[in-house]
Design a protein around this motif. Structure first.
Motif, PDB file in Angstrom:
ATOM      1  N   GLN A  36      -1.050 -10.376 -17.090  1.00  0.00           N
ATOM      2  CA  GLN A  36      -2.410 -10.690 -17.551  1.00  0.00           C
ATOM      3  C   GLN A  36      -3.346  -9.504 -17.354  1.00  0.00           C
ATOM      4  OE1 GLN A  36      -3.276 -14.161 -15.219  1.00  0.00           O
ATOM      5  NE2 GLN A  36      -2.348 -15.600 -16.678  1.00  0.00           N
ATOM      6  N   GLU A  37      -3.040  -8.665 -16.337  1.00  0.00           N
ATOM      7  CA  GLU A  37      -3.931  -7.549 -16.040  1.00  0.00           C
ATOM      8  C   GLU A  37      -3.543  -6.269 -16.766  1.00  0.00           C
ATOM      9  OE1 GLU A  37      -6.649  -7.782 -14.351  1.00  0.00           O
ATOM     10  OE2 GLU A  37      -6.342  -9.886 -13.829  1.00  0.00           O
ATOM     11  N   GLY A  38      -2.591  -6.330 -17.658  1.00  0.00           N
ATOM     12  CA  GLY A  38      -2.260  -5.118 -18.398  1.00  0.00           C
ATOM     13  C   GLY A  38      -0.797  -4.782 -18.349  1.00  0.00           C
ATOM     14  N   GLY A  39       0.032  -5.569 -17.606  1.00  0.00           N
ATOM     15  CA  GLY A  39       1.474  -5.317 -17.619  1.00  0.00           C
ATOM     16  C   GLY A  39       1.938  -4.614 -16.345  1.00  0.00           C
ATOM     17  N   TYR A  40       3.019  -5.109 -15.731  1.00  0.00           N
ATOM     18  CA  TYR A  40       3.557  -4.536 -14.502  1.00  0.00           C
ATOM     19  C   TYR A  40       4.079  -3.131 -14.759  1.00  0.00           C
ATOM     20  CZ  TYR A  40       6.410  -4.081 -10.343  1.00  0.00           C
ATOM     21  OH  TYR A  40       6.982  -3.644  -9.180  1.00  0.00           O
ATOM     22  N   ASP A  41       4.692  -2.933 -15.893  1.00  0.00           N
ATOM     23  CA  ASP A  41       5.286  -1.640 -16.177  1.00  0.00           C
ATOM     24  C   ASP A  41       4.242  -0.539 -16.293  1.00  0.00           C
ATOM     25  OD1 ASP A  41       7.747  -2.775 -16.131  1.00  0.00           O
ATOM     26  OD2 ASP A  41       7.848  -3.071 -18.307  1.00  0.00           O
ATOM     27  N   ASP A  42       3.023  -0.925 -16.668  1.00  0.00           N
ATOM     28  CA  ASP A  42       1.981   0.086 -16.808  1.00  0.00           C
ATOM     29  C   ASP A  42       1.388   0.499 -15.475  1.00  0.00           C
ATOM     30  OD1 ASP A  42       2.382  -0.023 -19.493  1.00  0.00           O
ATOM     31  OD2 ASP A  42       0.763  -1.482 -19.828  1.00  0.00           O
ATOM     32  N   GLY A  43       1.640  -0.289 -14.403  1.00  0.00           N
ATOM     33  CA  GLY A  43       1.109   0.004 -13.079  1.00  0.00           C
ATOM     34  C   GLY A  43      -0.331  -0.454 -12.941  1.00  0.00           C
ATOM     35  N   LYS A  44      -0.638  -0.959 -11.759  1.00  0.00           N
ATOM     36  CA  LYS A  44      -1.989  -1.413 -11.494  1.00  0.00           C
ATOM     37  C   LYS A  44      -2.377  -1.032 -10.087  1.00  0.00           C
ATOM     38  CE  LYS A  44      -5.006  -5.428 -11.285  1.00  0.00           C
ATOM     39  NZ  LYS A  44      -5.147  -6.888 -11.439  1.00  0.00           N
ATOM     40  N   LYS A  45      -3.607  -0.685  -9.881  1.00  0.00           N
ATOM     41  CA  LYS A  45      -4.098  -0.311  -8.579  1.00  0.00           C
ATOM     42  C   LYS A  45      -4.465  -1.549  -7.762  1.00  0.00           C
ATOM     43  CE  LYS A  45      -5.784   4.334  -9.640  1.00  0.00           C
ATOM     44  NZ  LYS A  45      -6.951   5.246  -9.597  1.00  0.00           N
ATOM     45  N   TYR A  46      -3.997  -1.521  -6.510  1.00  0.00           N
ATOM     46  CA  TYR A  46      -4.278  -2.606  -5.568  1.00  0.00           C
ATOM     47  C   TYR A  46      -4.780  -1.999  -4.269  1.00  0.00           C
ATOM     48  CZ  TYR A  46      -1.502  -5.604  -8.639  1.00  0.00           C
ATOM     49  OH  TYR A  46      -1.017  -6.292  -9.718  1.00  0.00           O
ATOM     50  N   ILE A  47      -5.235  -2.881  -3.425  1.00  0.00           N
ATOM     51  CA  ILE A  47      -5.526  -2.539  -2.035  1.00  0.00           C
ATOM     52  C   ILE A  47      -4.412  -3.135  -1.192  1.00  0.00           C
ATOM     53  CG2 ILE A  47      -7.135  -2.745  -0.114  1.00  0.00           C
ATOM     54  CD1 ILE A  47      -8.114  -0.999  -2.391  1.00  0.00           C
ATOM     55  N   LEU A  48      -3.807  -2.293  -0.382  1.00  0.00           N
ATOM     56  CA  LEU A  48      -2.703  -2.773   0.440  1.00  0.00           C
ATOM     57  C   LEU A  48      -3.261  -3.717   1.497  1.00  0.00           C
ATOM     58  CD1 LEU A  48       0.292  -2.691   1.134  1.00  0.00           C
ATOM     59  CD2 LEU A  48      -0.155  -0.701   2.592  1.00  0.00           C
ATOM     60  N   GLY A  49      -2.887  -5.004   1.348  1.00  0.00           N
ATOM     61  CA  GLY A  49      -3.401  -6.022   2.271  1.00  0.00           C
ATOM     62  C   GLY A  49      -2.568  -6.153   3.524  1.00  0.00           C
ATOM     63  N   VAL A  64       8.276   1.895  12.440  1.00  0.00           N
ATOM     64  CA  VAL A  64       8.709   2.053  11.058  1.00  0.00           C
ATOM     65  C   VAL A  64       7.503   2.171  10.138  1.00  0.00           C
ATOM     66  CG1 VAL A  64      10.011   0.998   9.185  1.00  0.00           C
ATOM     67  CG2 VAL A  64      10.848   0.821  11.530  1.00  0.00           C
ATOM     68  N   LYS A  65       6.456   1.376  10.403  1.00  0.00           N
ATOM     69  CA  LYS A  65       5.245   1.486   9.586  1.00  0.00           C
ATOM     70  C   LYS A  65       4.650   2.898   9.671  1.00  0.00           C
ATOM     71  CE  LYS A  65       3.914  -3.400   9.960  1.00  0.00           C
ATOM     72  NZ  LYS A  65       2.913  -4.363  10.484  1.00  0.00           N
ATOM     73  N   THR A  66       4.736   3.472  10.878  1.00  0.00           N
ATOM     74  CA  THR A  66       4.238   4.842  11.041  1.00  0.00           C
ATOM     75  C   THR A  66       5.073   5.807  10.219  1.00  0.00           C
ATOM     76  OG1 THR A  66       3.492   4.305  13.282  1.00  0.00           O
ATOM     77  CG2 THR A  66       3.727   6.643  12.733  1.00  0.00           C
ATOM     78  N   PHE A  67       6.400   5.589  10.189  1.00  0.00           N
ATOM     79  CA  PHE A  67       7.279   6.435   9.379  1.00  0.00           C
ATOM     80  C   PHE A  67       6.874   6.404   7.910  1.00  0.00           C
ATOM     81  CE2 PHE A  67      11.087   6.001  12.472  1.00  0.00           C
ATOM     82  CZ  PHE A  67      10.565   7.027  13.234  1.00  0.00           C
ATOM     83  N   THR A  68       6.445   5.217   7.406  1.00  0.00           N
ATOM     84  CA  THR A  68       6.140   5.088   5.972  1.00  0.00           C
ATOM     85  C   THR A  68       4.886   5.856   5.587  1.00  0.00           C
ATOM     86  OG1 THR A  68       4.774   3.096   6.251  1.00  0.00           O
ATOM     87  CG2 THR A  68       7.165   2.794   5.975  1.00  0.00           C
ATOM     88  N   GLY A  69       3.939   5.956   6.505  1.00  0.00           N
ATOM     89  CA  GLY A  69       2.679   6.603   6.185  1.00  0.00           C
ATOM     90  C   GLY A  69       1.704   5.692   5.456  1.00  0.00           C
ATOM     91  N   LEU A  70       2.100   4.436   5.203  1.00  0.00           N
ATOM     92  CA  LEU A  70       1.223   3.478   4.525  1.00  0.00           C
ATOM     93  C   LEU A  70       0.247   2.863   5.524  1.00  0.00           C
ATOM     94  CD1 LEU A  70       3.844   1.663   2.259  1.00  0.00           C
ATOM     95  CD2 LEU A  70       2.224   3.447   1.591  1.00  0.00           C
ATOM     96  N   ARG A  71      -1.008   2.657   5.076  1.00  0.00           N
ATOM     97  CA  ARG A  71      -2.040   2.069   5.930  1.00  0.00           C
ATOM     98  C   ARG A  71      -2.685   0.890   5.215  1.00  0.00           C
ATOM     99  NH1 ARG A  71      -3.289   7.111   5.155  1.00  0.00           N
ATOM    100  NH2 ARG A  71      -5.283   6.553   4.167  1.00  0.00           N
ATOM    101  N   VAL A  72      -2.909  -0.191   5.937  1.00  0.00           N
ATOM    102  CA  VAL A  72      -3.595  -1.356   5.374  1.00  0.00           C
ATOM    103  C   VAL A  72      -5.002  -0.958   4.952  1.00  0.00           C
ATOM    104  CG1 VAL A  72      -4.484  -3.657   5.874  1.00  0.00           C
ATOM    105  CG2 VAL A  72      -2.250  -2.975   6.755  1.00  0.00           C
ATOM    106  N   GLY A  73      -5.344  -1.341   3.697  1.00  0.00           N
ATOM    107  CA  GLY A  73      -6.653  -1.002   3.164  1.00  0.00           C
ATOM    108  C   GLY A  73      -6.641   0.182   2.227  1.00  0.00           C
ATOM    109  N   GLN A  74      -5.508   0.893   2.144  1.00  0.00           N
ATOM    110  CA  GLN A  74      -5.465   2.043   1.258  1.00  0.00           C
ATOM    111  C   GLN A  74      -5.164   1.600  -0.170  1.00  0.00           C
ATOM    112  OE1 GLN A  74      -1.762   4.001   2.828  1.00  0.00           O
ATOM    113  NE2 GLN A  74      -1.295   4.182   0.654  1.00  0.00           N
ATOM    114  N   PRO A  75      -5.639   2.340  -1.166  1.00  0.00           N
ATOM    115  CA  PRO A  75      -5.301   2.016  -2.560  1.00  0.00           C
ATOM    116  C   PRO A  75      -3.824   2.320  -2.801  1.00  0.00           C
ATOM    117  CG  PRO A  75      -7.248   3.422  -2.414  1.00  0.00           C
ATOM    118  CD  PRO A  75      -6.636   3.425  -1.062  1.00  0.00           C
ATOM    119  N   ILE A  76      -3.231   1.495  -3.627  1.00  0.00           N
ATOM    120  CA  ILE A  76      -1.824   1.705  -3.954  1.00  0.00           C
ATOM    121  C   ILE A  76      -1.556   1.212  -5.354  1.00  0.00           C
ATOM    122  CG2 ILE A  76      -1.104  -0.525  -2.950  1.00  0.00           C
ATOM    123  CD1 ILE A  76       1.499   0.873  -2.131  1.00  0.00           C
TER     124      ILE A  76
END
Length: 873
Positions: A36-49, A64-76
């Motif tokens: 509905q938002e434009g298609g999964y294949d096209d990619g969509k920006k989210y906030i990592l919850g 392991v979370k530290t290894f990933t470098g991902l942070r809650v609240g960052q755009p993805i």
């Protein structure tokens, strides 16, 4: 019971279906929302919850979370590069065997992810079969198979390949290695590893054949294969095993053999191995020799520092000589010798670090090849900074005064090599680890820095020796501090355990038994005044010998003689004939004091005798660079020791004294001498030897030559002679030569020299005086030896080498009896171990082929065991 089991199965099935249904609902709802938002294949920006990690066993989720470098609240962006990069980063850690990301929920603009991982198992235990237990630890270290290591496919493959190649290099071409892992139930996510190594039999070369060789014989070509040899019953030094790496090197050696004989175009057309059986292979090499060539014109281009004639002399190749590509390479730059006489070293020893010399073929007409030696001399190079590191104990000035490389000097490769030797000869550093590093070389400014990296070695020594002789146990304790610092002797903080760092030598030695005591003190300063290499030496000694009754096994301390001595010496390095030479001068005084004691050499038991000597020495020492295991150079020393000719300067009638003494001695031998005559004899003999007079000549030379690889030949020759000025006085009873055995000076009580000659008992080659029937020491001796040495290890922790020797030598009562060919021969083997904690330890097994010089000796001396014992800290 059966009904309960069915109910349990039904409940599990219902739970499984419910979970699967929820996953499908989440998946389709997420897909619908994305569409509905434009298609999964096209990619969509989210906030990592949020992100949840599942599948962990030994790591915690936050790690392991530290290894990933991902942070809650960052755009993805989903899908997007962030998730791919995270997965790639986690794979690079080699900690996990599977990695998956799932979307678990989407709320408004927030996305919630689940990271599912499967950890790789860790290694808990390794068992190795097929090799000796003492070698297992080294294998595990080489393969890095240690407890806690993550087990990966690459680890298993690399370990297997390493082990197979390791044994193939040793000639076990049929080596098979299997590696299996099983779960270790005693630990979490751990596995045990079992390695089975089946080396099989060594594969040897039963035959080597050549095809196409006409100019060079098969025997000559086989000789060129240095490490690839066919089986032969007489070959024991070089084995016939096939090692691929060595074989490839030998193929180049085969080409070099042709190149040395003019066949520049020789090549190997084919080499084939044929399996004879599981233990043997046959090798066939087909060669094409090509035409034989000769050197034509050789012209130098670009040289301004040296003339064509000078360079031609170094090159040593003339027009018309048979083409020799190997010789040409060596005369341009000899990689086998750091101090080789080649054109590259000629330039580099005179400041031209950035020079380059390249031989180029300019024409090849018929069978003649013309060359141009193209030279780029570069800018003259000077040393900018010279630094040293690693000298934790030795002071900087002690090192810098030995260096031949100083800031501002022209760069010289020869001076660097000489500096390495001089530092090694100090004995303060591990000679095998002296490493000069050329740094900051700038061809534009013509400057270069030089840094010496040093590793301190034990430079002080405790000598501990023990043995039996002279009526009982003989013990020796010596303290030798060869990097002593006299100026810090009153500094309490400098005692570690003694003041050190100034390169001086301070030694104390005590040797004692029931029958004698020997004390000595020696101090040496190698740079007196600190500016020139002038060595100052002072030594004091005191010896006491007591009478011993060999029948009653008793010591009489009321009957003794003592020797008290002092000597002062100076030695200086010379610049001519070269700067390996040194000249030395020494003055010495000794007093011999007899108290109711007669040792047989003298005919008086009470009184004193004095010795005033001057010693001149000339030596040359270029052996090195490792003083423990020299690999080249030579060392020789000539000493001439003189006393003043007192009898020629005074008016005493020694002829009359000797004639009267001889008459009384004859009466004493028949038992007809009266007490007064015996008393008169003591007076005459004391007068005769009141001041000792003699001259003594010593020569000793050692040469070291590399035979092949690390195999070193040491050749040695020694000769010494004790003479007199006045035949009416004769040879002095001191300063004589006692030959045979281990060479340890257990009885150096009368200035005697104890000479090693293995294969015979200690001092058993010393001649017996026919008039007295006693072992009085020789007045002349010679000795020759050859020793093949091979290092087992030259590491700082321990230097070990084995040796095999041939020796011959003898001692004589007079120069008239001396015959250099009348020698006592021996042969044997031995080993030397030098460790900083224990010093030099050694054992020799020698076989004497001849009878010794003692009364009643017949037949060969046979096997003798000799020990060298010391301790170093």
């Amino acid at each position: 019971m059966e009904k309960q089991a069915n109910n349990s199965v039904n409940r599990n099935f219902i739970a499984f279906m419910a979970n699967a249904f929820m996953v499908l609902v989440l998946f389709f709802s997420s897909s619908l929302l994305l569409a509905q938002e434009g298609g999964y294949d096209d990619g969509k920006k989210y906030i990592l919850g949020g992100i949840e990690v599942v599948g962990l066993q030994s790591y915690n989720a936050q790690t392991v979370k530290t290894f990933t470098g991902l942070r809650v609240g960052q755009p993805i962006t989903l899908p997007g590069e962030e998730i791919g990069e995270v997965i790639s980063k986690l794979w690079d850690l080699e900690l996990f065997s599977d990695i998956n990301f799932f979307i678990t929920n989407i709320e408004d603009e927030k996305v919630f992810l689940e990271l599912e991982i499967i950890e790789r198992p860790t290694l808990s235990q390794v068992t190795v079969y097929g090799v000796k237990p003492r070698k297992v630890d080294a294998l595990l270290t080489d393969t890095d198979l240690k407890k806690g290591k993550k087990i990966t496919e690459s680890l298993l493959a690399n370990s297997k390949n390493y082990l197979q190649n390791k044994y193939k290099k040793e000639g076990y071409l049929n080596t098979k290695v299997t590696i299996a892992t099983t779960a270790d139930t005693t630990e979490t996510n751990a596995q045990k590893m079992v390695i089975n190594i089946n080396k099989g039999a060594k594969v040897k070369i039963s035959e080597i054949q050549f095809e196409g060789n006409e100019a060079l014989s098969a025997a000559r070509l086989k000789k060129a294969l240095k490490k690839t040899k066919e089986k032969a019953f007489y070959r024991f030094w070089k084995k016939s095993k096939y090692i691929p790496e060595d074989y490839q090197t030998d193929l180049q050696g085969l080409k070099d053999a042709y190149a040395e004989n003019g066949f520049r175009d020789a090549r190997i057309l084919m080499d084939t191995f044929t399996k004879v059986n599981d233990q043997n292979i046959a090798l066939k090499i087909k060669v094409e020799e090509g035409d034989k060539y000769y050197f034509g014109d050789i012209n130098f281009v670009g040289n301004t520092v040296y003339t064509d004639r000078g360079l031609s002399q170094i090159l040593g190749i003339k027009k018309g000589d048979t083409y020799n590509g190997v010789l040409l390479r060596k005369r341009i730059a000899d990689d086998t010798k750091p101090d080789g006489e080649d054109i590259t070293n000629l330039y580099q020893n005179n400041g031209y670090l950035f020079s380059s010399i390249n031989p180029v073929e300019v024409s090849a007409a018929n069978d003649t090849i013309d060359f141009e030696i193209r030279i780029i001399e570069g800018k003259e190079t000077f040393l900018d900074h010279v630094t040293i590191t690693g000298n934790d104990k030795t002071n900087d000035h002690v090192i810098f005064r030995e260096l031949r490389t100083r800031p501002g000097q022209k760069y010289s490769k020869d001076n660097i090599i000489r500096s390495i030797r001089e530092l090694g000869q100090l004995g303060f550093f591990d000679a095998e680890q002296i490493s000069p590093d050329v740094q900051n070389a700038d061809p534009n400014t013509g400057t270069v820095d030089l840094a010496y990296s040093l590793v301190e070695a034990g430079s002080s020594q405790i000598e501990l020796q023990g043995g039996y002789g002279g009526g009982g146990f003989i013990g020796t304790l010596g303290l030798s501090f060869s990097n002593f610092s006299l100026q810090n002797i009153f500094d309490k903080e400098a005692y570690k355990p003694v003041p050190m760092g100034d390169g001086q030598t301070f030694a104390l030695r005590l040797q004692a038994s029931r029958t004698f005591k020997v004390y000595s003190l020696n101090f040496s300063e190698p740079w007196m005044g600190g500016k020139k290499p002038i060595r100052f030496n002072v030594s004091l000694s005191r010896t006491q010998q007591y009478s011993f009754d060999f029948v009653a096994r008793d010591v009489d301390k009321d009957r003794q003689f003592s020797i008290t001595g002092i000597s002062l010496g100076l030695a200086k390095r010379l610049q001519w004939p070269d700067d390996y030479f040194s000249v030395s001068h020494a003055l010495g005084y000794q007093q011999y004091d007899f108290q109711n004691y007669n040792i047989g050499l003298f005919n008086f038991g009470n009184g004193t005798s004095n010795s005033l000597t001057y010693t001149f020495g000339l030596s040359r020492k270029s052996s090195g660079p490792n003083p423990i295991f020299p690999t080249g150079g030579s060392s020789f020393e000539f000493l001439a020791k003189f006393t003043p000719p007192f009898s020629l300067l005074g008016s005493k009638d020694f002829k009359a004294i000797k004639e009267e003494s001889d008459e009384i001695i004859d009466l004493r031998s028949t038992g007809d001498a009266t007490a007064s005559q015996l008393k008169r004899l003591e007076t005459l003999e004391e007068s005769r030897f009141k001041w000792l007079e003699f001259y003594k000549l010593n020569f000793k030379g050692d040469w070291y030559s590399r035979i092949v690889g690390k195999l070193i030949l040491r050749t040695n020759t020694e000769f010494a002679f004790l003479g007199n000025y006045n035949p009416d006085i004769g040879n002095v009873p001191f300063e004589r030569f006692f030959v045979g055995g281990d060479g340890l000076g257990n009885f150096t009580l009368d200035g005697r020299e104890v000479v090693q000659l293995r294969g015979y008992e200690n001092q058993s080659l010393t001649p017996i005086d026919p008039t007295t029937g006693q072992q009085e020491g020789g007045v002349v001796y010679n000795k020759f030896s050859m020793e093949m040495r091979y290092p087992i290890t030259l590491k700082p922790s321990a230097s070990i080498y084995g040796l095999a020797f041939l020796e011959g030598g003898n001692a004589f009562n007079s120069i008239q009896e001396f015959n250099p060919f009348d020698i006592k021969r021996s042969a044997g083997v031995g080993v030397r171990i030098f460790m900083p904690a224990f010093g030099l330890l050694g054992i020799d097994f020698g076989y004497g082929f001849d009878a010794d010089n003692q009364p009643g000796s017949v037949g060969p001396s046979g096997w003798q065991t000799h020990f060298i014992i010391g301790q170093r800290f």
